[in-house]
Design a protein around this motif. Sequence first.
Motif, PDB file in Angstrom:
ATOM      1  N   VAL A 183     -64.016 -72.747   6.212  1.00 17.58           N
ATOM      2  CA  VAL A 183     -62.942 -72.125   5.435  1.00 17.58           C
ATOM      3  C   VAL A 183     -62.086 -71.232   6.333  1.00 17.58           C
ATOM      4  O   VAL A 183     -60.846 -71.290   6.294  1.00 17.58           O
ATOM      5  N   LEU A 184     -62.739 -70.407   7.137  1.00 13.62           N
ATOM      6  CA  LEU A 184     -62.000 -69.526   8.040  1.00 13.62           C
ATOM      7  C   LEU A 184     -61.133 -70.345   8.994  1.00 13.62           C
ATOM      8  O   LEU A 184     -59.980 -69.979   9.273  1.00 13.62           O
ATOM      9  N   ARG A 185     -61.670 -71.465   9.481  1.00 11.12           N
ATOM     10  CA  ARG A 185     -60.880 -72.332  10.371  1.00 11.12           C
ATOM     11  C   ARG A 185     -59.658 -72.874   9.655  1.00 11.12           C
ATOM     12  O   ARG A 185     -58.547 -72.854  10.187  1.00 11.12           O
ATOM     13  N   GLN A 186     -59.865 -73.342   8.430  1.00 13.74           N
ATOM     14  CA  GLN A 186     -58.738 -73.919   7.692  1.00 13.74           C
ATOM     15  C   GLN A 186     -57.720 -72.858   7.282  1.00 13.74           C
ATOM     16  O   GLN A 186     -56.552 -73.171   7.057  1.00 13.74           O
ATOM     17  N   GLN A 187     -58.149 -71.608   7.184  1.00  9.30           N
ATOM     18  CA  GLN A 187     -57.219 -70.522   6.891  1.00  9.30           C
ATOM     19  C   GLN A 187     -56.451 -70.086   8.133  1.00  9.30           C
ATOM     20  O   GLN A 187     -55.571 -69.233   8.043  1.00  9.30           O
ATOM     21  N   GLY A 188     -56.788 -70.677   9.280  1.00  5.02           N
ATOM     22  CA  GLY A 188     -56.121 -70.302  10.518  1.00  5.02           C
ATOM     23  C   GLY A 188     -56.743 -69.109  11.202  1.00  5.02           C
ATOM     24  O   GLY A 188     -56.231 -68.630  12.218  1.00  5.02           O
ATOM     25  N   ARG A 189     -57.870 -68.643  10.695  1.00  2.13           N
ATOM     26  CA  ARG A 189     -58.561 -67.486  11.283  1.00  2.13           C
ATOM     27  C   ARG A 189     -59.540 -68.008  12.349  1.00  2.13           C
ATOM     28  O   ARG A 189     -60.756 -67.932  12.219  1.00  2.13           O
ATOM     29  N   LEU A 190     -58.965 -68.556  13.405  1.00  3.17           N
ATOM     30  CA  LEU A 190     -59.752 -69.313  14.374  1.00  3.17           C
ATOM     31  C   LEU A 190     -60.748 -68.446  15.132  1.00  3.17           C
ATOM     32  O   LEU A 190     -61.882 -68.871  15.381  1.00  3.17           O
ATOM     33  N   GLN A 191     -60.321 -67.250  15.530  1.00  2.00           N
ATOM     34  CA  GLN A 191     -61.232 -66.400  16.287  1.00  2.00           C
ATOM     35  C   GLN A 191     -62.426 -65.986  15.437  1.00  2.00           C
ATOM     36  O   GLN A 191     -63.572 -66.011  15.899  1.00  2.00           O
ATOM     37  N   GLU A 192     -62.176 -65.606  14.167  1.00  2.00           N
ATOM     38  CA  GLU A 192     -63.264 -65.264  13.255  1.00  2.00           C
ATOM     39  C   GLU A 192     -64.206 -66.455  13.076  1.00  2.00           C
ATOM     40  O   GLU A 192     -65.431 -66.310  13.079  1.00  2.00           O
ATOM     41  N   SER A 193     -63.605 -67.620  12.896  1.00  2.00           N
ATOM     42  CA  SER A 193     -64.386 -68.827  12.675  1.00  2.00           C
ATOM     43  C   SER A 193     -65.265 -69.129  13.888  1.00  2.00           C
ATOM     44  O   SER A 193     -66.466 -69.416  13.754  1.00  2.00           O
ATOM     45  N   MET A 194     -64.688 -69.026  15.073  1.00  2.00           N
ATOM     46  CA  MET A 194     -65.437 -69.338  16.281  1.00  2.00           C
ATOM     47  C   MET A 194     -66.593 -68.363  16.479  1.00  2.00           C
ATOM     48  O   MET A 194     -67.716 -68.767  16.824  1.00  2.00           O
ATOM     49  N   GLN A 195     -66.333 -67.097  16.247  1.00  2.00           N
ATOM     50  CA  GLN A 195     -67.398 -66.093  16.388  1.00  2.00           C
ATOM     51  C   GLN A 195     -68.522 -66.347  15.392  1.00  2.00           C
ATOM     52  O   GLN A 195     -69.709 -66.231  15.725  1.00  2.00           O
ATOM     53  N   LEU A 196     -68.154 -66.699  14.153  1.00  2.00           N
ATOM     54  CA  LEU A 196     -69.167 -66.967  13.136  1.00  2.00           C
ATOM     55  C   LEU A 196     -70.021 -68.171  13.524  1.00  2.00           C
ATOM     56  O   LEU A 196     -71.254 -68.141  13.413  1.00  2.00           O
ATOM     57  N   PHE A 197     -69.380 -69.248  13.995  1.00  2.00           N
ATOM     58  CA  PHE A 197     -70.152 -70.436  14.378  1.00  2.00           C
ATOM     59  C   PHE A 197     -71.093 -70.138  15.543  1.00  2.00           C
ATOM     60  O   PHE A 197     -72.210 -70.663  15.598  1.00  2.00           O
ATOM     61  N   GLN A 198     -70.643 -69.311  16.479  1.00  2.00           N
ATOM     62  CA  GLN A 198     -71.531 -68.945  17.583  1.00  2.00           C
ATOM     63  C   GLN A 198     -72.754 -68.188  17.070  1.00  2.00           C
ATOM     64  O   GLN A 198     -73.874 -68.392  17.538  1.00  2.00           O
ATOM     65  N   GLN A 199     -72.544 -67.324  16.066  1.00  2.00           N
ATOM     66  CA  GLN A 199     -73.664 -66.594  15.464  1.00  2.00           C
ATOM     67  C   GLN A 199     -74.595 -67.544  14.716  1.00  2.00           C
ATOM     68  O   GLN A 199     -75.826 -67.411  14.784  1.00  2.00           O
ATOM     69  N   ILE A 200     -74.013 -68.517  14.002  1.00  2.00           N
ATOM     70  CA  ILE A 200     -74.830 -69.479  13.254  1.00  2.00           C
ATOM     71  C   ILE A 200     -75.682 -70.306  14.214  1.00  2.00           C
ATOM     72  O   ILE A 200     -76.874 -70.540  13.968  1.00  2.00           O
ATOM     73  N   VAL A 201     -75.071 -70.755  15.306  1.00  2.00           N
ATOM     74  CA  VAL A 201     -75.806 -71.557  16.288  1.00  2.00           C
ATOM     75  C   VAL A 201     -76.976 -70.763  16.863  1.00  2.00           C
ATOM     76  O   VAL A 201     -78.072 -71.297  17.063  1.00  2.00           O
ATOM     77  N   ASP A 202     -76.756 -69.468  17.116  1.00  2.00           N
ATOM     78  CA  ASP A 202     -77.838 -68.628  17.642  1.00  2.00           C
ATOM     79  C   ASP A 202     -78.928 -68.404  16.599  1.00  2.00           C
ATOM     80  O   ASP A 202     -80.121 -68.398  16.922  1.00  2.00           O
ATOM     81  N   ARG A 203     -78.509 -68.234  15.342  1.00  2.00           N
ATOM     82  CA  ARG A 203     -79.468 -67.905  14.279  1.00  2.00           C
ATOM     83  C   ARG A 203     -80.195 -69.133  13.761  1.00  2.00           C
ATOM     84  O   ARG A 203     -81.375 -69.069  13.383  1.00  2.00           O
ATOM     85  N   PHE A 204     -79.483 -70.272  13.700  1.00  2.00           N
ATOM     86  CA  PHE A 204     -80.074 -71.507  13.177  1.00  2.00           C
ATOM     87  C   PHE A 204     -79.945 -72.598  14.243  1.00  2.00           C
ATOM     88  O   PHE A 204     -79.106 -73.500  14.127  1.00  2.00           O
ATOM     89  N   PRO A 205     -80.734 -72.525  15.304  1.00  2.00           N
ATOM     90  CA  PRO A 205     -80.556 -73.464  16.427  1.00  2.00           C
ATOM     91  C   PRO A 205     -80.745 -74.927  16.062  1.00  2.00           C
ATOM     92  O   PRO A 205     -80.260 -75.804  16.769  1.00  2.00           O
ATOM     93  N   ALA A 206     -81.433 -75.212  14.951  1.00  2.00           N
ATOM     94  CA  ALA A 206     -81.644 -76.605  14.551  1.00  2.00           C
ATOM     95  C   ALA A 206     -80.522 -77.127  13.656  1.00  2.00           C
ATOM     96  O   ALA A 206     -80.534 -78.302  13.273  1.00  2.00           O
ATOM     97  N   HIS A 207     -79.557 -76.268  13.328  1.00  2.00           N
ATOM     98  CA  HIS A 207     -78.494 -76.667  12.391  1.00  2.00           C
ATOM     99  C   HIS A 207     -77.371 -77.354  13.168  1.00  2.00           C
ATOM    100  O   HIS A 207     -76.487 -76.716  13.741  1.00  2.00           O
ATOM    101  N   MET A 208     -77.400 -78.687  13.167  1.00  2.00           N
ATOM    102  CA  MET A 208     -76.481 -79.458  13.990  1.00  2.00           C
ATOM    103  C   MET A 208     -75.026 -79.348  13.524  1.00  2.00           C
ATOM    104  O   MET A 208     -74.106 -79.383  14.343  1.00  2.00           O
ATOM    105  N   ALA A 209     -74.816 -79.212  12.221  1.00  2.00           N
ATOM    106  CA  ALA A 209     -73.445 -79.152  11.716  1.00  2.00           C
ATOM    107  C   ALA A 209     -72.687 -77.976  12.314  1.00  2.00           C
ATOM    108  O   ALA A 209     -71.483 -78.074  12.599  1.00  2.00           O
TER     109      ALA A 209
END
Length: 673
Positions: A183-209
């Motif tokens: 949603v953040l990406r589609q709203q154009g909030r790219l930096q917020e979106s990227m930071q969130l995905f980096q946090q998700i990858v760190d927190r849920f390392p098995a979450h491929m999406a």
Amino acid sequence: MNNPSRNDPCPCGSGRKFKHCCQGKQVSTAPLAGVAVADLLRRATAAYQAGQVSAAEQACHQILQKQPRQTDALILWAAIHIQMGNFVVAQQAADKALQYRYPHPAAAEEIIGRAWWGMGQPDKALVSFRKAIRLDASRIECHFNIGGIGLLKGDLETAESSFRYVVASLPQHADAWTSLGVVLRQQGRLQESMQLFQQIVDRFPAHMAALHELAKVAQLKGDMRVTEQAYRLALAKNPDDDVALSSLLFAQNYRQDLTPLEKYEAAKQWGQHLSDRVHLRTGKAYKQWKVEENPSRLRVGLVSGDLRRHPVGYFLENVLPHLEQDQVEVIAYTTYNVEDALTLLLKQHVVVWKSLVGLSDREASALIHDDGIHVLIDLAGHSRHNRLALFACRPAPLQVSWLGYFATTGLPEMDYVLVDRHVAPESEAGLFTEKRYLLPDTYRCFKVPDEDIAVNVLPALTLGRITLGCFNNLSKLNVSVLSLWVRILESLPEARLLLKSSQLNALDEREAFYSYLQSLGMDTARVELQGSSSYEDYLKAFHQVDMALDPFPYTGGTVSIEGLWMGVPVLTLSGHDMLSHSGENLLCNLGLQDWMASSTEDYVASAVKHAQDWTALAQLRATLRSRCEHSALMDGPRFAGHWQAALWQLWHTRQKQVDMLKMSDGPGLSSVS
């Protein structure tokens, strides 16, 4: 088998633990007919919880034969059939449970919503999900699904609030976190979106999406290092991740440090790897087909996820209506179930429209094989929603890549690629695993926009200064491109630069890009950044531009022809592969070879020369639309004739090869009537 334990997920589908949901509640409004039914219900529930769907279905069926109004069994039956993809059966069973006064109506409404969504009815699904949360506001999956429908329909405000509710209520819901990032990406909030995905990858390392989404948003920001790292990490976790590998190949097209030959070798290696793995998983490719060897008309299949408002859809809009129905019949196979007004228009020009969404590669290839397709055309290559793996099964005797990609697929089962002499000259034939078929003039044809917007006079004549422009995806603007533009602006002290892109919608993204331009030495006081707009306003924005600058090596296509239509010439750098030749395809067809630079030095010199000749720019602006209209680039009937003639020639060539194999008693490839 036992009932769910207190800490197990509740079988009603609420997303909560059993102890916090249905434990201790009345299990049915219909009295159990003895121990046998109660035991069957326990067995069915336990089997469902253990993922033994077939066993659960059998036990549930026995219950409903004994007690058709047993509401717990009806709800479980519905949940089982949701999982099996039998959405109509699921919806009817849950409806019956409600009629028979199931004591947990919110759970029933949720299942009905899931069934409607599975049937491709998001509006009806939304009604049911909202009914469910009115009855029980704590049903997490209903909020999540409401967010998903909001995302699908472009209601980003609803989507964001729904996903934030889910993650606040259930912080371990990785899918909700990932959807919030989308949603953040589609709203154009790219930096917020990227930071969130980096946090998700760190927190849920098995979450491929989350890894895939991190790669996508990094690509939008032009951070190809993070993009490639994310896809490579996804492949390290799952070497069979076709999407990650295909996306990695696509992303490498943005890189200047890779030679065309290196990109070709990577694609070829991927293609062989995919082919081998598909055959290992699904069996050998088809060698016989249910087609006529000497048909009166060809059955042509189009495989694409872009049969909508997308460049591929726009190109097809000027081809399909002009095909001769007694020569070819077109069957569309969509790989992405999002439709719009253009989808409805395209449907009018095909004989059959089928969805491959949810089908395995073997199921999809069997469907196409049974349809008796002569020529199967891939319209995606390594772009999103591609189904290249099904082509490895060879469901059609002749398979062709065209339009949606700008390089080789690398797949050994792809026979031909439709190109033209401008984008795939003989000297670069070795950059394709497919055989090239050269269409006359152009390999693509554009439709005149429906919007009636006139070409204006040269803006420089009114403003007293030249305005350079680029409306391409910012990911294409690499350091080399922007560094050349710095030099051009330095040589034209009064010139301005207008950049327009969806990545510039948010204020913080514009500020970040201004800072990036400053770091490269660009005078940002002379630069205007604009976000996306309606298509009409997008075309009108060309009224502000005197001449366009094409990025490289990933050159413009649709954006460039739209600018040319609006009277704005584009300066391109001649390339060394199909991707970087895109501008040449346009300019050669318009007789504008003097807008093709032979080197980076020539690019700067040509930009300065053209920008200083306002008289020539004004004259060209006044004639460009007419040039477009009368060129092969916009002649739909002419192009359609060439296109269908090409398919017939390819078919006849194949048949000659088959006949020669038969005469030599070779094993060959055959068609069966």
